[in-house]
Design an enzyme around this catalytic site. Structure first.
Site, short mmCIF file in Angstrom:
data_model
loop_
_atom_site.label_atom_id
_atom_site.label_comp_id
_atom_site.label_asym_id
_atom_site.label_seq_id
_atom_site.Cartn_x
_atom_site.Cartn_y
_atom_site.Cartn_z
CE LYS A 162 -4.02 1.91 2.51
NZ LYS A 162 -4.85 1.77 3.72
CB SER A 180 -8.03 3.90 2.52
OG SER A 180 -7.22 3.19 3.46
CB SER A 227 -8.39 1.10 5.37
OG SER A 227 -9.14 2.27 5.27
N1 GLN Z 1 -13.09 4.28 5.79
C1 GLN Z 1 -12.57 4.75 7.04
C2 GLN Z 1 -12.29 6.21 6.96
O1 GLN Z 1 -12.58 6.79 5.98
C3 GLN Z 1 -11.39 3.94 7.46
C4 GLN Z 1 -10.11 4.40 6.87
C5 GLN Z 1 -8.96 3.53 7.26
O2 GLN Z 1 -9.10 2.50 7.90
N2 GLN Z 1 -7.78 3.99 6.89
O3 GLN Z 1 -11.79 6.79 7.86
#
Ligand code: GLN
Length: 505
Positions: free
Chosen positions: A86, A161, A185
Site C-alpha cells: 500500500k 482505503s 481499510s
Molecule cells: N473508511 C474509514 C475512513 O474513511 C477507514 C479508513 C482507514 O481504515 N484507513 O476513515
C-alpha cells in the site's frame, strides 16, 4: 502445483504453493515475479490497483533470491513470492504518495519497519498500491490518481482505503499485499473483493514508516487470498519494534499454527446483536448466518452478546480520527515534503504553505482537517474530543464484557456489498456507514479480520465475515477463518475467487 507453474496458472497459485515451488526448484522467483508483472501489464489499465510498479527492482530482487536458493541456502516460508505494498508505507527509493498530490515526487530515504521485514523475509515487492488520499475513505475514489476498480465488477468500488491492495489480490496481480487499517481499510476492501484481510492487535505490527493518519488507530496488516497465506505474512511483519513507541513487546501470537489447525471445537462464538438487522443487505445476512452454521457444525458454540455502545462508535471515531488527522497532517507544509506551490520569491512562507495545502489536499482530507481542528479547539475540546474519548472507553468495556462470554465476536464485515463507483462519493455520511462494523475494533485496539463467506444471492458480489478477538489473541481469528474456509472451499468446489469472471481489458 506442478502443472500450475507455467503459463497463467502461476498467478492463481497460493503464496505458500509458490514459495514451496521456488524453494524446491520447480520454478524460480524470477519466473513467478515476471508472471505477475505480465498480469499487471494485462489488467491494471482497467483495475488501477497500482500507482507505481518497480519491475526492474522486483526482478533484481527475485534473481538474487534464485541465486541464493540455487546455492543451497534455506530461506523463509514466503521467500521469492511477490507482494503489493500500500502506498502509505515507506519503501526506500520508491515514490510514496499516500494517494495525495501533496506528496507528489517525495521519495522516502528509508524503509518502514514492515517493508524492511518483508525484504528481510525475501518477499519481492512489485510496487505500490492505490488508496484513498491519506487512507481516508471506503472506496478508493478519494485517491488523487483515479479510483481503483473492483475485479468482480469493474463498475463497482473495491473498498477503501486499501482498495488497491485488495483489487491487486482479486485480479491475480499479486498473491500477497499489505494494507493499513484505521477504521476498516483492510477489512472492508477484503470483504467487498472476496479476499482475506487482517487488522492485528494495535501495537502488534509496527507503524514506523507508515505515514500517519490517526496514530492511536492505524495498524498495518496482511492481505491475501486465503487464510494460511495471510497468517504466513502476519508472522513475517509482526512483532516488537523499538522504533514505534506503541509497539507491544510480546511474542507474536501463534497465527500460522492456528491457520493450519482451524479447530473451533468448544470455541464460544459471540454474535454481536448491535451489528446486524436494519440496513444490512439480505444476502449479507444470509451468508453471515450460513457462516455461523458452518462453525456450529464444527463444534463451536454460538451465543448472542450485546455491546450497547457500539452504536456510538461511528460518532466517536469521526471525532477522534479527524482530531488526530488535523495534527498529523500539519507537517505537510510545503517546506519538508513533496509539492510546493507559488514559491516564486514574491510570497511569504505562510502564503506558499496555504497555496500548497489548498492545491495539494483533496476535499475529504480538507473536511477532516477542519472537523479535527474544530473538535480540538479550546472552547469545544471537552464537548467533542473529550466526550468521544469517554465513548471510546465505554466501547472497550463492551468488548471486555463480551470477551468474558465468548472467545471471539463475529458480525458481517460490512452492511452491504460493493456499491457502484460514484454512488456515495458526494455523500460523506453514506460513505462513513460502510465502517459501522469495523470501527469498534480500531477504537478498542483488539484484533479483527474479514474472511470471504460467499456471494450475495441478489447481486453475485462477495460478502465478508468479520471475526474479532481480544488483544494479542490474533491467532483465534485465523482459527475461525480456517474453519470457515475449509468447509466453504469444499462447498464452492474451489476458492471463491475461482468464480470471478475474466477482467475485460
Ligand atoms: N473508511 C474509514 C475512513 O474513511 C477507514 C479508513 C482507514 O481504515 N484507513 O476513515
Amino acid at each position: 502445483m506442478a502443472e500450475e507453474t507455467n503459463g497463467t496458472g502461476v498467478i492463481h497459485s497460493t503464496a505458500a504453493e509458490l514459495a514451496a515451488a521456488i524453494a524446491n526448484g520447480e520454478t524460480t522467483s524470477v519466473a513467478v515475479t515476471q508472471a505477475h508483472l505480465d498480469q499487471i501489464e494485462a489488467v491494471d489499465g482497467t483495475i488501477n490497483a497500482f500507482l507505481y510498479v518497480d519491475a526492474e527492482r522486483a526482478l533484481e530482487q527475485a534473481a538474487i533470491i534464485d541465486h541464493r536458493i540455487a546455492g543451497g541456502e534455506q530461506l523463509g516460508p514466503l521467500a521469492g513470492v511477490p507482494l503489493a505494498l500500500k502506498d502509505i508505507l515507506a519503501y526506500r527509493g520508491a515514490p510514496t504518495t499516500c494517494g495525495s498530490k501533496i506528496l507528489e515526487g517525495w521519495i522516502p530515504p528509508y524503509d518502514a519497519t514492515v517493508t524492511k521485514r518483508l525484504l528481510d523475509a525475501d518477499i519481492v515487492i512489485l510496487g505500490k498500491t492505490n488508496l484513498d488520499e491519506f487512507a481516508m475513505g471506503s472506496s478508493t475514489e478519494n485517491s488523487a490518481y483515479g479510483p481503483t476498480r473492483n475485479p468482480w465488477d469493474t463498475s463497482r468500488i473495491p473498498g477503501g482505503s486499501g482498495g488497491g491492495s485488495a483489487a491487486a489480490l482479486a485480479a491475480f496481480e499479486a498473491p500477497l499485499a499489505i494494507g493499513t487499517d484505521t477504521g476498516g481499510s483492510i477489512r472492508q476492501p477484503a470483504s467487498v473483493t472476496g479476499t482475506v484481510g487482517v487488522k492485528p492487535t494495535y501495537g502488534g505490527t509496527s507503524r514506523y514508516g507508515v505515514v500517519a493518519m490517526a496514530s492511536s488507530l492505524d495498524q498495518p496488516g496482511p492481505c491475501a487470498r486465503n487464510v494460511l497465506d495471510a497468517a504466513l505474512l502476519h508472522q513475517v511483519i509482526a512483532g516488537h519494534d523499538p522504533y514505534d513507541s506503541t509497539s507491544i513487546d510480546a511474542p507474536v501470537p501463534p497465527v500460522v499454527e492456528a491457520a493450519r489447525s482451524g479447530d473451533v471445537s468448544g470455541m464460544k462464538i459471540g454474535v454481536v446483536k448491535e451489528l446486524g438487522g436494519e440496513g444490512y443487505a439480505p444476502g449479507v445476512e444470509q451468508r453471515f448466518r450460513e457462516g455461523l452454521e458452518i462453525l456450529a457444525a464444527q463444534g463451536a458454540e454460538i451465543v448472542e452478546v450485546s455491546c450497547p455502545h457500539f452504536t456510538y462508535a461511528l460518532g466517536a471515531y469521526y471525532l477522534i480520527m479527524p482530531s488526530e488527522v488535523s495534527s498529523n497532517l500539519a507537517k505537510f507544509d510545503a517546506m519538508r515534503f513533496g509539492l510546493r506551490v507559488g514559491d516564486d520569491g514574491s510570497r511569504s512562507a505562510e502564503q506558499v504553505m496555504a497555496l500548497t495545502r489548498e492545491a495539494g489536499f483533496g476535499a475529504e482530507v480538507k473536511r477532516r482537517i477542519m472537523i479535527g481542528t474544530y473538535a480540538l479547539s479550546s472552547g469545544y475540546y471537552d464537548a467533542y474530543y473529550g466526550s468521544a474519548q469517554k465513548v471510546r472507553t465505554l466501547i472497550s468495556r463492551d468488548f471486555a464484557g463480551a470477551f468474558e462470554q465468548a472467545d471471539v465476536l463475529v458480525s458481517p464485515s460490512t452492511p452491504v456489498t460493493a456499491f457502484p463507483l460514484g454512488e456515495k462519493v458526494d455523500d460523506p455520511l453514506a460513505m462513513y456507514m460502510n465502517d459501522l462494523c469495523t470501527i469498534p475494533s480500531n477504537l478498542a485496539g483488539n484484533a479483527s479480520a474479514s474472511f470471504p463467506v460467499g456471494l450475495a444471492p441478489e447481486d453475485g458480489l462477495p460478502v465478508g465475515f468479520q471475526v474479532m478477538a481480544p488483544p494479542l489473541a490474533d491467532d483465534r481469528l485465523y482459527r475461525v477463518g480456517a474453519a470457515l474456509e475449509r468447509t466453504l472451499v469444499d462447498r464452492w468446489g474451489g476458492p471463491l475467487l475461482s468464480q470471478i469472471k475474466e477482467i475485460a481489458r
